[in-house]
Design an enzyme around this catalytic site. Structure first.
Site, PDB file in Angstrom:
ATOM      1  N   TYR A   1       0.833  -1.211   0.000  1.00  0.00           N
ATOM      2  CA  TYR A   1       0.000   0.000   0.000  1.00  0.00           C
ATOM      3  C   TYR A   1       0.868   1.262   0.000  1.00  0.00           C
ATOM      4  O   TYR A   1       0.578   2.223  -0.711  1.00  0.00           O
ATOM      5  CB  TYR A   1      -0.942   0.014   1.213  1.00  0.00           C
ATOM      6  CG  TYR A   1      -1.673   1.338   1.360  1.00  0.00           C
ATOM      7  CD1 TYR A   1      -2.559   1.788   0.375  1.00  0.00           C
ATOM      8  CD2 TYR A   1      -1.463   2.151   2.478  1.00  0.00           C
ATOM      9  CE1 TYR A   1      -3.209   3.010   0.500  1.00  0.00           C
ATOM     10  CE2 TYR A   1      -2.116   3.369   2.613  1.00  0.00           C
ATOM     11  CZ  TYR A   1      -2.987   3.792   1.620  1.00  0.00           C
ATOM     12  OH  TYR A   1      -3.627   5.011   1.746  1.00  0.00           O
TER      13      TYR A   1
ATOM     14  N   TYR B   1      -0.796  13.257   6.944  1.00  0.00           N
ATOM     15  CA  TYR B   1      -0.383  12.166   7.831  1.00  0.00           C
ATOM     16  C   TYR B   1       1.125  12.250   8.072  1.00  0.00           C
ATOM     17  O   TYR B   1       1.886  12.540   7.139  1.00  0.00           O
ATOM     18  CB  TYR B   1      -0.689  10.804   7.182  1.00  0.00           C
ATOM     19  CG  TYR B   1      -2.129  10.323   7.257  1.00  0.00           C
ATOM     20  CD1 TYR B   1      -3.094  10.971   7.999  1.00  0.00           C
ATOM     21  CD2 TYR B   1      -2.501   9.165   6.569  1.00  0.00           C
ATOM     22  CE1 TYR B   1      -4.404  10.480   8.047  1.00  0.00           C
ATOM     23  CE2 TYR B   1      -3.802   8.674   6.611  1.00  0.00           C
ATOM     24  CZ  TYR B   1      -4.745   9.347   7.356  1.00  0.00           C
ATOM     25  OH  TYR B   1      -6.026   8.862   7.389  1.00  0.00           O
TER      26      TYR B   1
ATOM     27  N   GLU C   1     -14.110  -0.880   6.750  1.00  0.00           N
ATOM     28  CA  GLU C   1     -14.112   0.470   6.177  1.00  0.00           C
ATOM     29  C   GLU C   1     -15.418   0.634   5.385  1.00  0.00           C
ATOM     30  O   GLU C   1     -15.929  -0.330   4.838  1.00  0.00           O
ATOM     31  CB  GLU C   1     -12.893   0.640   5.262  1.00  0.00           C
ATOM     32  CG  GLU C   1     -12.737   2.037   4.675  1.00  0.00           C
ATOM     33  CD  GLU C   1     -11.395   2.213   3.935  1.00  0.00           C
ATOM     34  OE1 GLU C   1     -10.343   2.007   4.570  1.00  0.00           O
ATOM     35  OE2 GLU C   1     -11.433   2.534   2.734  1.00  0.00           O
TER      36      GLU C   1
HETATM   37  C1  3EB Z   1      -7.655   6.363   5.994  1.00  0.00           C
HETATM   38  O1  3EB Z   1      -8.546   7.099   6.443  1.00  0.00           O
HETATM   39  C2  3EB Z   1      -8.060   4.978   5.610  1.00  0.00           C
HETATM   40  O2  3EB Z   1      -5.215   5.816  -0.035  1.00  0.00           O
HETATM   41  O3  3EB Z   1      -6.814   6.529  -1.332  1.00  0.00           O
HETATM   42  C3  3EB Z   1      -9.204   5.659   2.927  1.00  0.00           C
HETATM   43  C4  3EB Z   1      -9.584   6.244   1.720  1.00  0.00           C
HETATM   44  C5  3EB Z   1      -7.922   5.197   3.083  1.00  0.00           C
HETATM   45  C6  3EB Z   1      -8.666   6.387   0.673  1.00  0.00           C
HETATM   46  C7  3EB Z   1      -6.402   6.101  -0.246  1.00  0.00           C
HETATM   47  C8  3EB Z   1      -7.007   5.333   2.035  1.00  0.00           C
HETATM   48  C9  3EB Z   1      -7.375   5.938   0.853  1.00  0.00           C
HETATM   49  O4  3EB Z   1      -6.491   6.730   5.868  1.00  0.00           O
HETATM   50  C10 3EB Z   1      -7.485   4.528   4.338  1.00  0.00           C
END
Ligand code: 3EB
Length: 330
Positions: free
Chosen positions: A151, A210, A323
């Site tokens: 990922y 992040y 999710e």
């Molecule tokens: C998060 O909130 C969960 O990498 O496009 C959610 C929606 C998540 C999109 C992406 C990742 C993505 O981080 C993961």
């Protein structure tokens, strides 16, 4: 009353949101309906079709029989192929999909870079250049450690492939792990000739902020996107994340509760009334097959009447069990 441009049905410039629904139908019948922009099948049992509006998603449904997902608009639809892409368009809307074999691109990073570069080039040359919503389905998403996790490599390549195309802001998105052939990357999107409005969740750090622990390139997506006519909210993959941290490790019910709280926070942030309804479809991605019955029961209790597709998918953080993404119509 004199009806003019105040009537949304008569205003040719208003881009009414595509109607997204799950339905029990044969693929050919769904594709034959007028105004069909895209149709999705789920899992290995879904049929194959050469229609550019068709996509078989590499995620298995926990329900049998498995419904199709259909996107309907109010105008005629044209469609075609452009190299590795297939697309359809009408009424200011554009659907585009690309599927790649990662082995031809040196792994998930190269494949993501290539997919996004191709999508960006294609969409950038069209009138429907405002990408509102993207879905990414990736094999073995949690394989590998640290920055080498698939990922995180995907996120790095995606960032490179996006280039500066999303300098004004990222689309809403989903990134979920599938259990099909590991090397099969699937990316598809919805774009429009009008911009939407990005929506963030005040309970969560925006993903592109992040901290470093989540990878070299942070995930590039908005939490949700209000569609141009503000008649629908496209909701990104939403999980039990508060701030930037995963919460409630090993506690499925608490993760589901936290996820619903995040979904409600997004509706509030978008200025929408609380709750989901019978024509606002959601997808619930469940990591562990054994959790599916419990999640189905939770959904029945807490989201009564809401059309929900329960899919076997891995969340991009291994501690997350569930999710939810989907649509909320105004
Ligand atoms: C998060 O909130 C969960 O990498 O496009 C959610 C929606 C998540 C999109 C992406 C990742 C993505 O981080 C993961």
């Amino acid at each position: 009353m004199i009806q003019g441009c105040e009537n949304p049905q008569l205003d040719p410039h208003l881009r009414r949101a595509p109607r997204v629904s799950y339905r029990m139908a044969a693929a050919a019948a769904a594709l034959d309906e007028p105004g069909t922009l895209a149709v999705f099948g789920f899992g290995t049992g879904a049929p194959r079709s050469d229609d550019p509006r068709w996509l078989r998603v590499e995620l298995e449904s926990f329900d049998a029989p498995v419904p199709l997902e259909s996107w309907q608009i109010e105008t005629e639809v044209s469609c075609g192929r452009d190299g590795e892409l297939h697309w359809s368009a009408g009424g200011g809307w554009l659907f585009t999909a690309i599927e790649l074999d990662e082995r031809e691109h040196d792994g998930p990073e190269g494949a993501a870079r290539h997919a996004y570069a191709r999508l960006r080039d294609f969409v950038g040359g069209r009138a429907e250049r405002h990408v509102l919503r993207i879905w990414n389905y990736i094999g073995a998403i949690n394989c590998g450690a640290g920055d080498s996790e698939r990922y995180k490599r995907f996120c790095h390549g995606r960032g490179a492939g996006m280039g500066t195309f999303f300098a004004q802001g990222f689309p809403a998105a989903t990134a979920i792990g599938h259990h099909g052939p590991q090397h099969h990357l699937q990316v598809y999107l919805l774009a429009c000739d009008r911009p939407g409005m990005r929506v963030e969740n005040p309970r969560q750090v925006s993903a592109w902020h992040y901290p470093r622990q989540y990878g070299r390139t942070p995930p590039s997506f908005a939490r949700a996107m209000s569609l141009p006519a503000q008649d629908a909210l496209a909701i990104s993959g939403t999980a039990a994340i508060v701030g930037h941290a995963s919460t409630h490790q090993d506690d499925l019910d608490a993760q589901l509760d936290e996820t619903l709280t995040n979904l409600e926070a997004l509706l509030g942030s978008a200025g929408m009334a609380t709750g989901f309804d019978t024509h606002s479809p959601l997808k619930v991605y469940v990591r562990q097959t054994g959790d599916a019955p419990h999640v189905r029961e939770f959904v029945r209790r807490r989201l009564p009447g809401v059309p929900v597709l329960l899919l076997h998918g891995d969340i991009c953080r291994r501690e997350l069990l569930v999710e939810i993404d989907g649509w909320r119509y105004a």
